[in-house]
Design an enzyme around this catalytic site. Sequence first.
Site, PDB file in Angstrom:
ATOM      1  N   SER A 299       0.859  -1.190   0.000  1.00 14.35           N
ATOM      2  CA  SER A 299       0.000   0.000   0.000  1.00 14.35           C
ATOM      3  C   SER A 299       0.890   1.232   0.000  1.00 14.35           C
ATOM      4  O   SER A 299       2.077   1.144   0.353  1.00 14.35           O
ATOM      5  CB  SER A 299      -0.861   0.001   1.274  1.00 14.35           C
ATOM      6  OG  SER A 299      -1.559   1.220   1.407  1.00 14.35           O
TER       7      SER A 299
ATOM      8  N   TYR B 294      -2.382  -0.695  10.952  1.00 16.82           N
ATOM      9  CA  TYR B 294      -2.467  -1.036   9.529  1.00 16.82           C
ATOM     10  C   TYR B 294      -1.180  -0.639   8.814  1.00 16.82           C
ATOM     11  O   TYR B 294      -0.592  -1.436   8.066  1.00 16.82           O
ATOM     12  CB  TYR B 294      -3.684  -0.336   8.912  1.00 16.82           C
ATOM     13  CG  TYR B 294      -3.856  -0.600   7.433  1.00 16.82           C
ATOM     14  CD1 TYR B 294      -4.372  -1.807   6.969  1.00 16.82           C
ATOM     15  CD2 TYR B 294      -3.494   0.369   6.479  1.00 16.82           C
ATOM     16  CE1 TYR B 294      -4.534  -2.053   5.607  1.00 16.82           C
ATOM     17  CE2 TYR B 294      -3.651   0.131   5.117  1.00 16.82           C
ATOM     18  CZ  TYR B 294      -4.169  -1.079   4.688  1.00 16.82           C
ATOM     19  OH  TYR B 294      -4.319  -1.323   3.331  1.00 16.82           O
TER      20      TYR B 294
HETATM   21  N1  LIG Z   1      -8.908  -0.148  -0.881  1.00 15.86           N
HETATM   22  C1  LIG Z   1      -7.833   0.597  -0.791  1.00 15.86           C
HETATM   23  O1  LIG Z   1      -7.909   1.848  -0.854  1.00 15.86           O
HETATM   24  C2  LIG Z   1      -6.476  -0.039  -0.616  1.00 15.86           C
HETATM   25  C3  LIG Z   1      -5.354   0.794  -0.653  1.00 15.86           C
HETATM   26  C4  LIG Z   1      -4.091   0.245  -0.508  1.00 15.86           C
HETATM   27  C5  LIG Z   1      -3.946  -1.115  -0.339  1.00 15.86           C
HETATM   28  N2  LIG Z   1      -5.045  -1.919  -0.307  1.00 15.86           N
HETATM   29  C6  LIG Z   1      -4.827  -3.365  -0.118  1.00 15.86           C
HETATM   30  O2  LIG Z   1      -5.511  -4.091  -1.111  1.00 15.86           O
HETATM   31  C7  LIG Z   1      -5.912  -5.357  -0.582  1.00 15.86           C
HETATM   32  C8  LIG Z   1      -7.414  -5.563  -0.817  1.00 15.86           C
HETATM   33  O3  LIG Z   1      -8.138  -4.532  -0.167  1.00 15.86           O
HETATM   34  P1  LIG Z   1      -9.665  -4.211  -0.499  1.00 15.86           P
HETATM   35  O4  LIG Z   1      -9.840  -2.762  -0.329  1.00 15.86           O
HETATM   36  O5  LIG Z   1     -10.064  -4.872  -1.767  1.00 15.86           O
HETATM   37  O6  LIG Z   1     -10.402  -4.937   0.746  1.00 15.86           O
HETATM   38  P2  LIG Z   1     -11.859  -5.634   0.884  1.00 15.86           P
HETATM   39  O7  LIG Z   1     -12.216  -5.549   2.326  1.00 15.86           O
HETATM   40  O8  LIG Z   1     -12.807  -5.052  -0.115  1.00 15.86           O
HETATM   41  O9  LIG Z   1     -11.547  -7.131   0.500  1.00 15.86           O
HETATM   42  C9  LIG Z   1     -10.691  -7.908   1.312  1.00 15.86           C
HETATM   43  C10 LIG Z   1     -11.142  -9.348   1.249  1.00 15.86           C
HETATM   44  O10 LIG Z   1     -10.258 -10.140   2.064  1.00 15.86           O
HETATM   45  C11 LIG Z   1     -11.033 -11.094   2.792  1.00 15.86           C
HETATM   46  N3  LIG Z   1     -10.291 -11.501   3.987  1.00 15.86           N
HETATM   47  C12 LIG Z   1     -10.062 -10.786   5.118  1.00 15.86           C
HETATM   48  N4  LIG Z   1      -9.346 -11.496   5.987  1.00 15.86           N
HETATM   49  C13 LIG Z   1      -9.106 -12.706   5.403  1.00 15.86           C
HETATM   50  C14 LIG Z   1      -8.407 -13.865   5.802  1.00 15.86           C
HETATM   51  N5  LIG Z   1      -7.816 -13.932   7.004  1.00 15.86           N
HETATM   52  N6  LIG Z   1      -8.324 -14.917   4.948  1.00 15.86           N
HETATM   53  C15 LIG Z   1      -8.932 -14.846   3.720  1.00 15.86           C
HETATM   54  N7  LIG Z   1      -9.612 -13.773   3.289  1.00 15.86           N
HETATM   55  C16 LIG Z   1      -9.706 -12.709   4.121  1.00 15.86           C
HETATM   56  C17 LIG Z   1     -12.330 -10.346   3.116  1.00 15.86           C
HETATM   57  O11 LIG Z   1     -13.373 -11.236   3.451  1.00 15.86           O
HETATM   58  C18 LIG Z   1     -12.559  -9.588   1.817  1.00 15.86           C
HETATM   59  O12 LIG Z   1     -13.300 -10.367   0.884  1.00 15.86           O
HETATM   60  C19 LIG Z   1      -5.518  -5.338   0.899  1.00 15.86           C
HETATM   61  O13 LIG Z   1      -4.261  -5.995   1.051  1.00 15.86           O
HETATM   62  C20 LIG Z   1      -5.383  -3.864   1.202  1.00 15.86           C
HETATM   63  O14 LIG Z   1      -4.515  -3.627   2.273  1.00 15.86           O
HETATM   64  C21 LIG Z   1      -6.315  -1.407  -0.445  1.00 15.86           C
END
Ligand SMILES: NC(=O)c1ccc[n+]([C@@H]2O[C@H](COP(=O)([O-])OP(=O)(O)OC[C@H]3O[C@@H](n4cnc5c(N)ncnc54)[C@H](O)[C@@H]3O)[C@@H](O)[C@H]2O)c1
Length: 254
Positions: A141, A154
């Site tokens: 991230s 985080y």
């Molecule tokens: N959305 C953003 O702005 C953003 C920014 C930077 C980085 N990220 C990174 O991108 C990735 C995805 O984020 P997102 O926004 O799509 O999140 P999200 O919450 O929409 O999706 C995350 C998914 O992971 C699943 N999950 C959670 N814990 C789990 C576990 N222990 N085992 C298996 N599945 C599990 C959840 O059920 C969910 O379906 C993450 O690593 C996040 O840190 C997101």
Amino acid sequence: MLLENRVAIVTGSGNGIGRAIAERFAGEGAAVTIAELEEGPGKEVAESINAAGGRAMFHMTDTSDSASVKGAVEATVAEFGTVNVLVNNAAAFVFGTVETITNEDWERVFGVNVIGYANTTRECLPEFRKNGGGVIVNLASVSSFIAQPEFVPYNASKGAVAQLTRCFAMDLAKDNIRVNAICPGSIRTRATDRHIASLGLDPEESYAEFGQDSLMKRMGRPDEIASGVTFLASDESSFMTGAHIVIDGGATID
Ligand SMILES: NC(=O)c1ccc[n+]([C@@H]2O[C@H](COP(=O)([O-])OP(=O)(O)OC[C@H]3O[C@@H](n4cnc5c(N)ncnc54)[C@H](O)[C@@H]3O)[C@@H](O)[C@H]2O)c1
């Protein structure tokens, strides 16, 4: 097709960025395991990929539990024959200050975001070695390298993902295993919706404000992150390992 004849495991692919990655991979010819904690969304993604002519299976997985991860890898090998690509995407979103966060919160966020990435990597290595190589893409991230207010657990976990990516790359290069990371900026997903709701903020105002941080004056979309992940998972990035690609519309350049 960039991923023809590849088998991929994408963790947390029942929602958001993970879902977009799984769908893009299937469109590029890969067979995909939706390794997801939540049964409803996980099954739905697998069914929708299969209905569109791709190949996918759901396996209920908790990445923080090594036995559960082992089960996901075994199920993938049983269904698709092997594993060539691992995307570590599942995350726990735990925010707060050093004073508001409990030890249980610390354990949860590191259990999923750091130890979870190690669990999946370790369990995939025997298949990668059998195949003479493999590819890992970690979702880091912009929070891996900038500070944000009340984001202590985080951001500490995402900082660890950056180092884990470099160290895995160094140790695994001899086995022809490449390890890289994508650093997204603000992307609209369920995680961001929930974070805004937890702060009691107005969603549309918040999204407009987050968008202003980028030079493009908008938030990113999950498919724009999936494009970067697909590049790193494919042979198009064959001379890259230990690297980080920032996809944030220029939000963190100054
Ligand atoms: N959305 C953003 O702005 C953003 C920014 C930077 C980085 N990220 C990174 O991108 C990735 C995805 O984020 P997102 O926004 O799509 O999140 P999200 O919450 O929409 O999706 C995350 C998914 O992971 C699943 N999950 C959670 N814990 C789990 C576990 N222990 N085992 C298996 N599945 C599990 C959840 O059920 C969910 O379906 C993450 O690593 C996040 O840190 C997101």
